[in-house]
Design a protein around this motif. Structure first.
Motif, PDB file in Angstrom:
ATOM      1  N   UNK A 151     -20.506  28.994 -16.616  1.00 28.03           N
ATOM      2  CA  UNK A 151     -20.143  28.063 -15.549  1.00 28.03           C
ATOM      3  C   UNK A 151     -21.280  27.759 -14.577  1.00 28.03           C
ATOM      4  N   UNK A 152     -22.067  28.747 -14.213  1.00 28.07           N
ATOM      5  CA  UNK A 152     -23.106  28.543 -13.198  1.00 28.07           C
ATOM      6  C   UNK A 152     -24.226  27.616 -13.660  1.00 28.07           C
ATOM      7  N   UNK A 153     -24.311  27.341 -14.964  1.00 30.04           N
ATOM      8  CA  UNK A 153     -25.368  26.462 -15.469  1.00 30.04           C
ATOM      9  C   UNK A 153     -24.944  24.986 -15.475  1.00 30.04           C
ATOM     10  N   UNK A 154     -23.684  24.728 -15.126  1.00 30.82           N
ATOM     11  CA  UNK A 154     -23.172  23.367 -14.916  1.00 30.82           C
ATOM     12  C   UNK A 154     -23.377  22.430 -16.106  1.00 30.82           C
ATOM     13  N   UNK A 155     -23.182  22.945 -17.297  1.00 30.29           N
ATOM     14  CA  UNK A 155     -23.341  22.126 -18.498  1.00 30.29           C
ATOM     15  C   UNK A 155     -22.411  20.936 -18.550  1.00 30.29           C
ATOM     16  N   UNK A 156     -21.242  21.048 -17.942  1.00 35.92           N
ATOM     17  CA  UNK A 156     -20.285  19.935 -17.922  1.00 35.92           C
ATOM     18  C   UNK A 156     -20.865  18.700 -17.245  1.00 35.92           C
ATOM     19  N   UNK A 157     -21.776  18.918 -16.314  1.00 35.03           N
ATOM     20  CA  UNK A 157     -22.363  17.781 -15.590  1.00 35.03           C
ATOM     21  C   UNK A 157     -23.177  16.871 -16.507  1.00 35.03           C
ATOM     22  N   UNK A 158     -23.712  17.405 -17.605  1.00 37.96           N
ATOM     23  CA  UNK A 158     -24.442  16.581 -18.568  1.00 37.96           C
ATOM     24  C   UNK A 158     -23.499  15.875 -19.537  1.00 37.96           C
ATOM     25  N   UNK A 159     -22.206  16.142 -19.405  1.00 37.35           N
ATOM     26  CA  UNK A 159     -21.188  15.549 -20.289  1.00 37.35           C
ATOM     27  C   UNK A 159     -20.110  14.860 -19.441  1.00 37.35           C
ATOM     28  N   UNK A 160     -20.493  13.944 -18.563  1.00 40.77           N
ATOM     29  CA  UNK A 160     -19.531  13.414 -17.581  1.00 40.77           C
ATOM     30  C   UNK A 160     -18.350  12.664 -18.193  1.00 40.77           C
ATOM     31  N   UNK A 161     -18.517  12.086 -19.370  1.00 40.48           N
ATOM     32  CA  UNK A 161     -17.425  11.324 -19.981  1.00 40.48           C
ATOM     33  C   UNK A 161     -16.894  11.982 -21.256  1.00 40.48           C
ATOM     34  N   UNK A 162     -17.094  13.306 -21.359  1.00 37.76           N
ATOM     35  CA  UNK A 162     -16.607  14.069 -22.508  1.00 37.76           C
ATOM     36  C   UNK A 162     -15.659  15.146 -22.009  1.00 37.76           C
ATOM     37  N   UNK A 163     -14.457  15.199 -22.579  1.00 38.19           N
ATOM     38  CA  UNK A 163     -13.506  16.244 -22.208  1.00 38.19           C
ATOM     39  C   UNK A 163     -13.966  17.563 -22.826  1.00 38.19           C
ATOM     40  N   UNK A 164     -14.043  18.608 -21.997  1.00 43.99           N
ATOM     41  CA  UNK A 164     -14.559  19.910 -22.422  1.00 43.99           C
ATOM     42  C   UNK A 164     -13.417  20.931 -22.497  1.00 43.99           C
ATOM     43  N   UNK A 165     -13.410  21.690 -23.590  1.00 45.27           N
ATOM     44  CA  UNK A 165     -12.410  22.731 -23.826  1.00 45.27           C
ATOM     45  C   UNK A 165     -13.136  24.041 -24.073  1.00 45.27           C
ATOM     46  N   UNK A 166     -12.728  25.118 -23.387  1.00 49.07           N
ATOM     47  CA  UNK A 166     -13.370  26.423 -23.589  1.00 49.07           C
ATOM     48  C   UNK A 166     -12.319  27.518 -23.658  1.00 49.07           C
ATOM     49  N   UNK A 167     -12.653  28.588 -24.411  1.00 53.97           N
ATOM     50  CA  UNK A 167     -11.762  29.744 -24.504  1.00 53.97           C
ATOM     51  C   UNK A 167     -11.972  30.703 -23.349  1.00 53.97           C
ATOM     52  N   UNK A 168     -13.238  30.886 -22.951  1.00 61.33           N
ATOM     53  CA  UNK A 168     -13.545  31.855 -21.906  1.00 61.33           C
ATOM     54  C   UNK A 168     -14.776  31.404 -21.133  1.00 61.33           C
ATOM     55  N   UNK A 169     -14.870  31.827 -19.878  1.00 56.84           N
ATOM     56  CA  UNK A 169     -15.990  31.443 -19.031  1.00 56.84           C
ATOM     57  C   UNK A 169     -16.659  32.685 -18.465  1.00 56.84           C
ATOM     58  N   UNK A 170     -17.967  32.541 -18.239  1.00 57.35           N
ATOM     59  CA  UNK A 170     -18.763  33.582 -17.598  1.00 57.35           C
ATOM     60  C   UNK A 170     -19.604  32.923 -16.517  1.00 57.35           C
ATOM     61  N   UNK A 171     -19.921  33.658 -15.460  1.00 56.51           N
ATOM     62  CA  UNK A 171     -21.016  33.188 -14.596  1.00 56.51           C
ATOM     63  C   UNK A 171     -22.295  33.386 -15.393  1.00 56.51           C
ATOM     64  N   UNK A 172     -23.391  32.743 -15.002  1.00 54.53           N
ATOM     65  CA  UNK A 172     -24.654  32.935 -15.716  1.00 54.53           C
ATOM     66  C   UNK A 172     -25.161  34.312 -15.388  1.00 54.53           C
TER      67      UNK A 172
END
Length: 172
Positions: A151-172
């Protein structure tokens, strides 16, 4: 299932300051591996998916079984020089370097709905490059599915028009 119990965290790999999330421990556990694919399938089953694309190499071990579970095809996106037919390619940045990805020019037909699958969403560079390659040949990216999100690397920001699905999250 708590998938974090099956993911090994390796500090300072591949270089100092990186906390590598190793899914090989999850993959070697048949029950955990099967459940991770089943859970990803549940997350994306409402999308209209014609084909799944996965970047080399761990995207193959997530994307191919997910494609099988959904009854759709799988498109490998590989490092340059690995595909035998005509390709398109694009350079991308990793959190610890650069690389080039390639895809067959005829892997996706115009208008096909594509889900991208990979083990990990970090900075988003790899997946943004996959999105670019898919769109270059007329594909429609309907989402991106991951086992892990840093989450802390903000990868979703490079995918602004793509719906993102994840099983688990970590801080960097």
């Amino acid at each position: 299932m708590d998938f974090k119990e099956h993911i090994r965290v390796i500090p300072d790999f591949p270089q100092e300051g990186i906390s590598f999330k190793d899914i090989t421990t999850l993959l070697q556990n048949g029950e955990a591996y099967k459940e991770s694919i089943d859970e990803l399938k549940k997350l994306v089953k409402e999308l209209k998916i014609d084909v799944i694309a996965g970047p080399e190499a761990r995207g193959f071990v997530v994307g191919a079984p997910l494609a099988y579970a959904l009854g759709v095809g799988f498109i490998p996106i590989r490092k340059t020089g690995k595909l035998p037919y005509k390709t398109i390619q694009a350079e991308y940045a990793l959190e610890y370097g650069k690389d080039v990805l390639a895809m067959h020019v005829d892997a996706i037909t115009e208008g096909q709905n594509v889900l991208i699958a990979d083990d990990l969403l970090a900075t988003g560079g790899t997946i943004a490059t996959c999105v670019d390659l898919i769109r270059q040949v007329g594909g429609n990216v309907v989402g991106a599915a991951f086992m892990i999100e840093l989450q802390d690397l903000n990868g979703r920001e490079k995918l602004p028009d793509v719906e993102v699905f994840t099983l688990t999250q970590y801080p960097f």
